[in-house]
Write a protein that holds these residues in place. Structure first.
Motif, PDB file in Angstrom:
ATOM      1  N   MET A   1       3.830   3.478 -12.024  1.00  0.00           N
ATOM      2  CA  MET A   1       3.393   2.173 -11.549  1.00  0.00           C
ATOM      3  C   MET A   1       2.336   1.581 -12.464  1.00  0.00           C
ATOM      4  O   MET A   1       2.306   0.361 -12.684  1.00  0.00           O
ATOM      5  CB  MET A   1       2.873   2.274 -10.113  1.00  0.00           C
ATOM      6  N   ARG A   2       1.473   2.399 -13.030  1.00  0.00           N
ATOM      7  CA  ARG A   2       0.493   1.893 -13.988  1.00  0.00           C
ATOM      8  C   ARG A   2       1.194   1.336 -15.230  1.00  0.00           C
ATOM      9  O   ARG A   2       0.793   0.294 -15.764  1.00  0.00           O
ATOM     10  CB  ARG A   2      -0.483   3.001 -14.376  1.00  0.00           C
ATOM     11  N   ARG A   3       2.236   2.007 -15.672  1.00  0.00           N
ATOM     12  CA  ARG A   3       3.011   1.488 -16.809  1.00  0.00           C
ATOM     13  C   ARG A   3       3.697   0.175 -16.430  1.00  0.00           C
ATOM     14  O   ARG A   3       3.769  -0.760 -17.238  1.00  0.00           O
ATOM     15  CB  ARG A   3       4.050   2.511 -17.273  1.00  0.00           C
ATOM     16  N   THR A   4       4.183   0.120 -15.202  1.00  0.00           N
ATOM     17  CA  THR A   4       4.803  -1.106 -14.712  1.00  0.00           C
ATOM     18  C   THR A   4       3.801  -2.253 -14.735  1.00  0.00           C
ATOM     19  O   THR A   4       4.125  -3.375 -15.148  1.00  0.00           O
ATOM     20  CB  THR A   4       5.327  -0.907 -13.273  1.00  0.00           C
ATOM     21  N   TYR A   5       2.598  -1.960 -14.296  1.00  0.00           N
ATOM     22  CA  TYR A   5       1.548  -2.978 -14.256  1.00  0.00           C
ATOM     23  C   TYR A   5       1.253  -3.518 -15.650  1.00  0.00           C
ATOM     24  O   TYR A   5       1.140  -4.732 -15.849  1.00  0.00           O
ATOM     25  CB  TYR A   5       0.294  -2.377 -13.632  1.00  0.00           C
ATOM     26  N   MET A   6       1.173  -2.648 -16.623  1.00  0.00           N
ATOM     27  CA  MET A   6       0.810  -3.078 -17.969  1.00  0.00           C
ATOM     28  C   MET A   6       1.951  -3.799 -18.692  1.00  0.00           C
ATOM     29  O   MET A   6       1.702  -4.520 -19.661  1.00  0.00           O
ATOM     30  CB  MET A   6       0.333  -1.885 -18.795  1.00  0.00           C
ATOM     31  N   LYS A   7       3.198  -3.640 -18.220  1.00  0.00           N
ATOM     32  CA  LYS A   7       4.319  -4.343 -18.851  1.00  0.00           C
ATOM     33  C   LYS A   7       4.846  -5.486 -17.975  1.00  0.00           C
ATOM     34  O   LYS A   7       5.899  -6.045 -18.258  1.00  0.00           O
ATOM     35  CB  LYS A   7       5.458  -3.368 -19.191  1.00  0.00           C
ATOM     36  N   ARG A   8       4.089  -5.838 -16.932  1.00  0.00           N
ATOM     37  CA  ARG A   8       4.548  -6.880 -16.022  1.00  0.00           C
ATOM     38  C   ARG A   8       4.801  -8.183 -16.778  1.00  0.00           C
ATOM     39  O   ARG A   8       4.160  -8.453 -17.796  1.00  0.00           O
ATOM     40  CB  ARG A   8       3.555  -7.083 -14.873  1.00  0.00           C
ATOM     41  N   ARG A   9       5.694  -8.981 -16.246  1.00  0.00           N
ATOM     42  CA  ARG A   9       6.178 -10.161 -16.958  1.00  0.00           C
ATOM     43  C   ARG A   9       5.142 -11.276 -17.044  1.00  0.00           C
ATOM     44  O   ARG A   9       5.031 -11.965 -18.050  1.00  0.00           O
ATOM     45  CB  ARG A   9       7.441 -10.657 -16.258  1.00  0.00           C
ATOM     46  N   PHE A  10       4.377 -11.448 -15.985  1.00  0.00           N
ATOM     47  CA  PHE A  10       3.432 -12.563 -15.913  1.00  0.00           C
ATOM     48  C   PHE A  10       2.016 -11.990 -15.937  1.00  0.00           C
ATOM     49  O   PHE A  10       1.623 -11.270 -15.019  1.00  0.00           O
ATOM     50  CB  PHE A  10       3.673 -13.388 -14.651  1.00  0.00           C
TER      51      PHE A  10
ATOM     52  N   GLY B   1       0.787  -1.231   0.000  1.00  0.00           N
ATOM     53  CA  GLY B   1       0.000   0.000   0.000  1.00  0.00           C
ATOM     54  C   GLY B   1       0.816   1.277   0.000  1.00  0.00           C
ATOM     55  O   GLY B   1       0.353   2.317   0.486  1.00  0.00           O
ATOM     56  N   LEU B   2       2.019   1.236  -0.564  1.00  0.00           N
ATOM     57  CA  LEU B   2       2.871   2.424  -0.600  1.00  0.00           C
ATOM     58  C   LEU B   2       2.536   3.338  -1.773  1.00  0.00           C
ATOM     59  O   LEU B   2       2.824   4.534  -1.740  1.00  0.00           O
ATOM     60  CB  LEU B   2       4.343   2.006  -0.683  1.00  0.00           C
ATOM     61  N   ILE B   3       1.973   2.773  -2.826  1.00  0.00           N
ATOM     62  CA  ILE B   3       1.562   3.549  -3.993  1.00  0.00           C
ATOM     63  C   ILE B   3       0.094   3.244  -4.266  1.00  0.00           C
ATOM     64  O   ILE B   3      -0.300   2.079  -4.355  1.00  0.00           O
ATOM     65  CB  ILE B   3       2.422   3.206  -5.225  1.00  0.00           C
ATOM     66  N   ASP B   4      -0.692   4.294  -4.362  1.00  0.00           N
ATOM     67  CA  ASP B   4      -2.124   4.124  -4.611  1.00  0.00           C
ATOM     68  C   ASP B   4      -2.641   5.314  -5.402  1.00  0.00           C
ATOM     69  O   ASP B   4      -1.854   6.126  -5.915  1.00  0.00           O
ATOM     70  CB  ASP B   4      -2.893   3.931  -3.302  1.00  0.00           C
ATOM     71  N   LEU B   5      -3.944   5.434  -5.497  1.00  0.00           N
ATOM     72  CA  LEU B   5      -4.538   6.495  -6.314  1.00  0.00           C
ATOM     73  C   LEU B   5      -4.282   7.882  -5.753  1.00  0.00           C
ATOM     74  O   LEU B   5      -4.472   8.880  -6.458  1.00  0.00           O
ATOM     75  CB  LEU B   5      -6.042   6.248  -6.466  1.00  0.00           C
ATOM     76  N   ASP B   6      -3.850   7.970  -4.500  1.00  0.00           N
ATOM     77  CA  ASP B   6      -3.539   9.260  -3.893  1.00  0.00           C
ATOM     78  C   ASP B   6      -2.062   9.624  -4.004  1.00  0.00           C
ATOM     79  O   ASP B   6      -1.648  10.678  -3.524  1.00  0.00           O
ATOM     80  CB  ASP B   6      -3.945   9.257  -2.416  1.00  0.00           C
ATOM     81  N   SER B   7      -1.261   8.757  -4.621  1.00  0.00           N
ATOM     82  CA  SER B   7       0.165   9.025  -4.773  1.00  0.00           C
ATOM     83  C   SER B   7       0.383  10.142  -5.791  1.00  0.00           C
ATOM     84  O   SER B   7      -0.500  10.445  -6.617  1.00  0.00           O
ATOM     85  CB  SER B   7       0.886   7.762  -5.241  1.00  0.00           C
ATOM     86  N   PRO B   8       1.566  10.780  -5.762  1.00  0.00           N
ATOM     87  CA  PRO B   8       1.877  11.791  -6.784  1.00  0.00           C
ATOM     88  C   PRO B   8       1.666  11.231  -8.183  1.00  0.00           C
ATOM     89  O   PRO B   8       1.942  10.054  -8.447  1.00  0.00           O
ATOM     90  CB  PRO B   8       3.353  12.103  -6.520  1.00  0.00           C
ATOM     91  N   SER B   9       1.174  12.047  -9.069  1.00  0.00           N
ATOM     92  CA  SER B   9       0.750  11.562 -10.385  1.00  0.00           C
ATOM     93  C   SER B   9       1.875  10.887 -11.160  1.00  0.00           C
ATOM     94  O   SER B   9       1.640   9.857 -11.817  1.00  0.00           O
ATOM     95  CB  SER B   9       0.168  12.716 -11.201  1.00  0.00           C
ATOM     96  N   ALA B  10       3.086  11.411 -11.096  1.00  0.00           N
ATOM     97  CA  ALA B  10       4.199  10.807 -11.839  1.00  0.00           C
ATOM     98  C   ALA B  10       4.497   9.407 -11.328  1.00  0.00           C
ATOM     99  O   ALA B  10       4.744   8.478 -12.116  1.00  0.00           O
ATOM    100  CB  ALA B  10       5.439  11.690 -11.736  1.00  0.00           C
TER     101      ALA B  10
END
Length: 275
Positions: A234-243, A220-229
């Motif tokens: 993290m959203r880009r990380t999610y979409m390029k995740r390996r599995f 829970g360190l990064i969520d929708l209230d985190s700084p936009s950058a």
């Protein structure tokens, strides 16, 4: 229903301390797969010997129960001892380098990447749990000397490792075969043969966990209230995740997607899990 789980770990704190001593470390090292008497196979299991966050995760879970009950005696007598000993063990693998930062090495990023530096698993667990340890220590008026060191580590803990090209989060820092930094953990060296280490450039995986998502879930360190950058990285990380499907490890992609407001991917994964 939660009490037996709590007592399982509190009662086995002596066994966890002994395991830490066997690794020539301080604190308490909890087994990942543990019997009711605290025994397990961490001493000889290449999947778990350097999986340091087990105890840190347990301590964090015990603290959640305190938030639910508000039981101050439980906080002092059960949560704090487990949390202190677990993080003390974890910090055996943390040292300050010439860059002024505290780095974690050697470690595994859960069961998937072996022999890393600054695994996102470790950095997430420490960033989420050390502030709680400091807070409880101050509240109870305990361990002032240790608290000062905890604060120093937390303040200068190495940042999450990022991909230099696109800023996405990566599992950790890896090395070329035979070019590993020096360390003092002889038993780990003996267990992890050269072919049992994740090295550049192949980045061999030994399980199928998207560990780079851990700042989102479970920590829970990064969520929708985190700084936009940070959130967008993290959203880009999610979409390029390996599995991207039902892998060989624990799959929490739907939960992570929900926390990042990615409904289409959540629906796809839920269908994948149930098909």
């Amino acid at each position: 229903l939660w009490t037996p789980f709590i007592d399982l770990y509190v009662n086995n704190l002596p066994a966890a301390r002994q395991l830490a001593k066997d690794f020539e470390c301080t604190g308490a090292a909890f087994e990942e797969t543990m019997s009711v008497t605290g025994t397990g196979d961490k001493r000889g299991n290449v999947y778990t010997m350097l999986y340091h966050t087990t105890g840190t995760e347990i301590a964090h879970q015990l603290y959640q129960y305190y938030l639910y009950t508000g039981d101050e005696s439980y906080l002092k007598e059960k949560v704090y001892p487990v949390m202190k000993e677990a993080i003390t063990y974890h910090l055996n693998f943390v040292s300050k380098r010439d860059d002024g930062k505290y780095h974690v090495y050697p470690s595994d990023a859960r069961e998937t990447y072996w022999w890393t530096q600054d695994s996102i698993t470790d950095l997430s667990a420490l960033r989420a749990t050390m502030p709680l340890l400091i807070q409880i220590s101050e509240k109870l008026g305990l361990d002032e000397k240790e608290r000062a060191q905890w604060k120093a580590v937390l303040q200068d803990l190495a940042p999450f490792v990022r991909d230099a090209a696109d800023g996405t989060f990566v599992p950790g820092t890896f090395f070329e075969a035979g070019k590993f930094p020096a360390h003092r953990f002889a038993k780990a060296d003996a267990l992890y043969k050269p072919e049992q280490r994740t090295t550049l450039p192949a980045l061999k995986n030994f399980n199928a966990e998207n560990v780079e998502m851990e700042p989102v879930y479970p920590w829970g360190l990064i969520d929708l209230d985190s700084p936009s950058a940070e959130l967008e990285a993290m959203r880009r990380t999610y979409m390029k995740r390996r599995f991207t499907g039902w892998g060989g490890g624990w799959e929490w992609g739907a939960v992570t997607g929900a926390r990042l407001a990615s409904p289409d991917e959540v629906v796809r994964l839920l269908r994948c899990y149930t098909d």
